[in-house]
Scaffold this active site. Structure first.
Site, short mmCIF file in Angstrom:
data_model
loop_
_atom_site.label_atom_id
_atom_site.label_comp_id
_atom_site.label_asym_id
_atom_site.label_seq_id
_atom_site.Cartn_x
_atom_site.Cartn_y
_atom_site.Cartn_z
N ASN A 158 1.01 -1.40 -0.11
CA ASN A 158 0.25 -0.14 -0.13
C ASN A 158 0.80 1.27 -0.03
OD1 ASN A 158 -2.47 1.34 -0.18
ND2 ASN A 158 -3.13 0.72 1.90
N HIS A 189 -8.96 3.73 7.38
CA HIS A 189 -9.56 2.40 6.70
C HIS A 189 -10.95 2.05 7.17
CE1 HIS A 189 -5.14 1.06 5.98
NE2 HIS A 189 -5.75 0.36 5.29
#
EC number: 2.3.1.-
Length: 353
Positions: A158, A189
């Site tokens: 990521n 998230h």
């Protein structure tokens, strides 16, 4: 082009792409004449797009195949929780987490390929004179699967989000940058409890991994054989630690996460102790001990918990390695400051989620 969904990119690069000067802007950053070009070339993304589409196809096939054979729900099955031994559970956890990765490989690589196909994502020319289309790449699969440290793993997973977290949080907060960056990552998230279990555990693992690496890596650099052995062991430890850390992220809910932690006897909670070498040795020994420690009628898990408590809270202080000591066998008086007290800790880029 997945502008809203990702991958994350700089607004400057996006505006340059919209205005048609994206590739030229990147080419001007290098001396193209020394690389054999008399004028600005026109890089083609075709090769990069085909390669990334092939990777997305492989990732999709692996995900559809492996998740059927090793679903994440098996981590709460009766066999896994009550019948499998510690090492078997550890290996099975690693396999299940490996089976969950291809869906992330598929999504991120596909988003990267779509942007490249539109002409966005050119990053310049490498040392061999090849055009690079990895400006928006969100992962490096080879480096992820061969990572020998938590730092290396996080640097290649990521990537764009980690860069954003570094800029907006890690480099700006005056204290506890690691902890606050992980907390912000969890909030970014979403609201599932599994995210918070993962990133709080990740904080402990990051600190422990950094400390162990700084304290012991230099002992294994004297010969090639020792270095290879060190790399093999740290690869295995890194992959298993990551599997344990990210399992709640995949399971999302509280109940299966608590069940998994109980199955492994809350090993992740001991990561902070890895900063003390004696504590680490006791944790490993107590975790892998296959026999009861207190009597014939005591189960193995109960025996290991008793042994862990006995070693840590009773025996360790006798040898100068109590949990409150600045470092093992350090009995200096209060006037002698430790290294951490003499100079402020420098912000380390090892621990970005």
């Amino acid at each position: 082009m997945s502008v809203i969904a990702g991958p994350c990119n700089n607004f400057k690069d996006y505006i340059a792409f919209i205005e048609g000067r994206h590739t030229h802007m990147k080419l001007l950053e290098v001396n193209w004449k020394q690389r054999g070009f008399q004028s600005l070339p026109e890089p083609s993304p075709t090769g990069a797009v085909i390669r990334k589409l092939y990777m997305t196809l492989v990732s999709l096939l692996l995900f559809l195949t492996l998740t059927k054979a090793f679903p994440v729900t098996c981590l709460v099955d009766d066999w896994f929780v009550h019948k499998a031994n510690f090492l078997t559970r550890l290996c099975y956890l690693y396999i299940v987490m490996q089976a969950s990765k291809p869906k992330y490989y598929f999504a991120w690589t596909l988003a990267d390929a779509v942007n490249n196909a539109a002409g966005f994502g050119f990053s310049g020319v490498d040392k061999n004179g090849n055009f690079c289309w990895d400006l928006l790449s969100n992962l490096n699969i080879w480096k992820i699967e061969t990572a020998t440290s938590f730092k290396m793993y996080l640097e290649n997973w990521n990537i764009q989000t980690a860069t954003w977290l570094k800029r907006v949080c890690y480099e700006r907060v005056p204290w506890y940058p690691t902890v606050l960056t992980f907390v912000l990552s969890a909030l970014w998230h979403g609201v599932y409890p599994g995210y918070y279990f993962t990133f709080l555990t990740g904080t402990l693992v990051t600190v422990a991994a950094r400390t162990m690496r700084n304290n012991y890596r230099h002992y294994f650099l004297s010969s090639k054989a020792l270095k290879v052995a060190y790399d093999v062991v740290t690869w295995a430890v890194t992959q298993l630690a990551v599997s344990y850390t990210v399992a709640p992220f995949v399971m999302l809910a509280v109940e299966p996460t608590i069940s998994l932690y109980k199955t492994f006897e809350w090993c992740g909670g001991m990561c902070r102790m890895c900063q003390r070498p004696c504590s680490l040795g006791c944790w490993v020994f107590a975790s892998l001990a296959p026999f009861p420690a207190t009597g014939a009628h005591t189960s193995a898990p109960e025996g290991r918990r008793w042994l862990l408590t006995e070693l840590i809270f009773q025996n360790i202080p006798r040898y100068g390695c109590s949990l409150g000591s600045p470092r093992p066998f350090d009995h200096s008086d209060d006037t002698q400051k430790t290294t951490e007290e003499k100079e402020p800790a420098q912000k380390n880029q090892e621990d970005l989620p």
